[in-house]
Design a protein around this motif. Structure first.
Motif, PDB file in Angstrom:
ATOM      1  N   CYS A   1       1.401  -1.883   0.107  1.00 53.72           N
ATOM      2  CA  CYS A   1      -0.028   0.135   0.249  1.00 53.72           C
ATOM      3  C   CYS A   1       0.910   1.368  -0.012  1.00 53.72           C
ATOM      4  O   CYS A   1       1.886   1.708   0.749  1.00 53.72           O
ATOM      5  CB  CYS A   1      -0.768  -0.239   1.126  1.00 53.72           C
ATOM      6  SG  CYS A   1      -1.478   1.434   1.052  1.00 53.72           S
TER       7      CYS A   1
ATOM      8  N   CYS B   1      -2.356   6.460  -0.809  1.00 50.80           N
ATOM      9  CA  CYS B   1      -2.670   6.941  -1.607  1.00 50.80           C
ATOM     10  C   CYS B   1      -4.256   7.061  -1.429  1.00 50.80           C
ATOM     11  O   CYS B   1      -5.122   8.066  -1.336  1.00 50.80           O
ATOM     12  CB  CYS B   1      -3.157   7.084  -2.251  1.00 50.80           C
ATOM     13  SG  CYS B   1      -4.177   5.094  -3.018  1.00 50.80           S
ATOM     14  N   LYS B   2      -4.985   6.474  -0.239  1.00 53.08           N
ATOM     15  CA  LYS B   2      -6.005   6.986   0.686  1.00 53.08           C
ATOM     16  C   LYS B   2      -7.335   6.882  -0.889  1.00 53.08           C
ATOM     17  O   LYS B   2      -8.939   7.085  -0.812  1.00 53.08           O
ATOM     18  CB  LYS B   2      -6.993   7.993   0.521  1.00 53.08           C
ATOM     19  CG  LYS B   2      -6.147   8.380   2.224  1.00 53.08           C
ATOM     20  CD  LYS B   2      -6.816   9.688   3.112  1.00 53.08           C
ATOM     21  CE  LYS B   2      -6.742   9.589   3.986  1.00 53.08           C
ATOM     22  NZ  LYS B   2      -6.711  11.268   4.757  1.00 53.08           N
TER      23      LYS B   2
ATOM     24  N   CYS C   1      -9.178   4.331  -2.177  1.00 54.56           N
ATOM     25  CA  CYS C   1     -10.100   3.448  -1.865  1.00 54.56           C
ATOM     26  C   CYS C   1     -11.381   3.740  -0.561  1.00 54.56           C
ATOM     27  O   CYS C   1     -12.182   4.123  -0.841  1.00 54.56           O
ATOM     28  CB  CYS C   1      -9.382   1.857  -1.508  1.00 54.56           C
ATOM     29  SG  CYS C   1      -8.306   2.380   0.223  1.00 54.56           S
TER      30      CYS C   1
ATOM     31  N   CYS D   1      -7.706   0.344  -7.079  1.00 59.03           N
ATOM     32  CA  CYS D   1      -5.527   0.770  -5.929  1.00 59.03           C
ATOM     33  C   CYS D   1      -5.183   0.909  -7.019  1.00 59.03           C
ATOM     34  O   CYS D   1      -4.676   0.221  -8.003  1.00 59.03           O
ATOM     35  CB  CYS D   1      -5.914   0.038  -4.620  1.00 59.03           C
ATOM     36  SG  CYS D   1      -4.112  -0.861  -4.673  1.00 59.03           S
TER      37      CYS D   1
HETATM   38  S1  SF4 Z   1      -6.332   2.499  -3.063  1.00 54.10           S
HETATM   39 FE1  SF4 Z   1      -6.351   2.339  -0.341  1.00 54.10          FE
HETATM   40  S2  SF4 Z   1      -4.913   0.282  -0.474  1.00 54.10           S
HETATM   41 FE2  SF4 Z   1      -4.349   0.826  -2.827  1.00 54.10          FE
HETATM   42  S3  SF4 Z   1      -2.607   1.726  -2.519  1.00 54.10           S
HETATM   43 FE3  SF4 Z   1      -4.320   3.349  -2.065  1.00 54.10          FE
HETATM   44  S4  SF4 Z   1      -4.709   3.422  -0.093  1.00 54.10           S
HETATM   45 FE4  SF4 Z   1      -3.137   1.391  -0.292  1.00 54.10          FE
END
Ligand code: SF4
Ligand code: SF4
Lengths: 183, 238
Positions: free
Chosen positions: B147, B150-151, B153, B199
């Motif tokens: 991970c 990046c937030k 999700c 993601c």
């Molecule tokens: S989308 Fe969610 S799980 Fe994927 S990298 Fe970003 S924070 Fe991590």
């Protein structure tokens, strides 16, 4: 000018990188016109018998023998190349890096399905003649200084060829997008 | 109607609605700026820092910059490329990015950006991150060691009644993504696929669906990330 001397080895790797080197097909002939091969599994020379210009290392360090060979390469080669994911990141063997060594050994020799009933005395091999396994896999740049990196699992044959040719001839090379891959 | 402003990107004049997001405007006009946390239509997170550009000579993130009259934007030069490379390399060693064993390899945005920047190896030491993989829910799993926080999700994926399925746990170095197992278990196959696609790395994984596309046919095998955006630029030229 005498030909540059090249040595190669596979530490904790699967020989896939060496196979990929052979995947340059007929260019292998060009390569050996350009270089002289010293210690390498390709010609089965076991010990360095002269100082080399380039050392190519596949695989990371999983045991004390790997460390010994790697240091020997550093001592005997002017330039060292890390070839492939295992040399650069530890690769697949490094998936064990977060599992305790004891647990790994017990799984391999005592608890898994094929050994469960066949190793009643629960022996984990530790003869002094077998290399000692390290607590985790070490990418080779954590052990000695590395000069160049060729990524891939295995590195594409073309990437190996272009890099080696550039290194040997000193000509700059523009590496195409599709040959830099990490898998 | 909102006011139009004129400014330049890489020396070319652009006109856009005042106050629009610079990253979106650049993209619409055929300039690809790398980003891993940006989602059009969502409030910018400004967390990955890859969209660093020069605005009137100062380095700032494009996703949190609004376009204004007369600004001069540089999206690419040696200094920016070096900065982006370093950020990418830091992301690689911070997590466990063993691409050969990753379900996302070939369609992963982080990997694709590293390819685009011709990174042969990170210059930092690998951390060998040791966070627990969440694999209890039958159809979805979280490999937290990949991970990049990046937030996306958290911001984009909600349950039917609007609850967060994903969230952050702990702080600082221990900060990690987590999911509400009960809500995650209620996700449909499509929901899970959407989450996996959103993601940018291989953290959110739809179980039993990895390694389906052969090597050579995957999204980024032949074409660099951002190619579709840059094509738009060529079309505009002729
Ligand atoms: S989308 Fe969610 S799980 Fe994927 S990298 Fe970003 S924070 Fe991590
Ligand atoms: S998430 Fe991307 S960069 Fe990380 S291991 Fe998977 S494919 Fe490689």
């Amino acid at each position: 000018m005498s030909k540059p001397i090249v040595a190669t080895t596979s530490l904790a790797g699967c020989f896939g990188c060496h196979m990929s080197l052979l995947d340059i097909d007929e260019k292998v002939l060009d390569l050996f016109k350009l270089v002289e091969l010293n210690k390498s599994p390709l010609n089965d020379i076991k010990k360095f018998n002269k100082k080399c210009d380039v050392g190519i290392i596949e695989g990371g360090c999983a045991n004390d023998e790997n460390v010994h060979v790697l240091k020997d390469f550093r001592k005997n080669c002017n330039t060292l190349i890390a070839l492939g994911s295992c040399a650069i990141t530890g690769g697949l063997p490094a998936l064990r890096n977060n599992i305790k060594l004891k647990e790994c050994m017990e799984e391999a020799y005592i608890n898994n399905i094929t050994t469960k009933d066949n190793n009643k005395e629960e022996i984990i091999p530790c003869d002094k003649d077998i290399p000692k396994i390290l607590d985790r896999i070490y990418p080779i740049n954590e052990v000695v200084k590395i000069d160049y990196y060729i990524p891939g699992c295995p590195p594409r044959a073309k990437l190996i060829w272009l890099t080696l040719r550039a290194l040997i001839t000193g000509e700059e090379v523009d590496i195409p997008y599709e040959v830099i891959k990490y898998d | 109607m909102s006011k139009k402003v004129k400014f330049t990107i890489d020396g070319n004049e652009i006109s856009a609605e005042e106050g629009k997001n610079l990253l979106d405007v650049a993209c619409e006009n055929g300039y690809y700026i790398p980003a891993l946390c940006h989602m059009k239509g969502h409030k910018p997170a400004g967390s990955c820092r890859l969209c660093n550009v020069k605005v009137n000579g100062r380095i700032m993130t494009a996703c949190t910059t609004l376009v204004s009259e007369g600004m001069e934007v540089i999206t690419e030069d040696e200094e920016l490329a070096e900065l982006r490379k370093t950020i990418l390399e830091a992301m690689f060693v911070d997590g466990n990015h063993f691409c050969p064993a990753c379900e996302k390899s070939g369609v992963c945005d982080l990997q694709a950006l590293a390819y685009k920047h011709k990174i042969m190896s990170p210059k930092f030491k690998y951390e060998f991150s040791n966070k627990k993989v969440e694999a209890e829910v039958p159809k979805i799993m979280l490999e937290k060691n990949r991970c990049i926080l990046c937030k996306k999700c958290i911001r984009a994926i909600k349950s039917k009644d609007g609850k967060n399925i994903f969230g952050f746990k702990a702080r600082g170095k221990k900060l990690e993504i987590t999911m509400d197992e009960e809500l995650a278990a209620q996700m449909t196959d499509e929901d899970i696929q959407r989450a996996m696609d959103i993601c940018p790395v291989g953290t959110i994984i739809k179980k039993e669906k990895g390694f389906k596309i052969p090597i050579g046919k995957r999204k980024y095998d032949k074409k660099p990330i951002g190619d579709n955006v840059e094509k738009h630029k060529e079309k505009e030229k002729d």
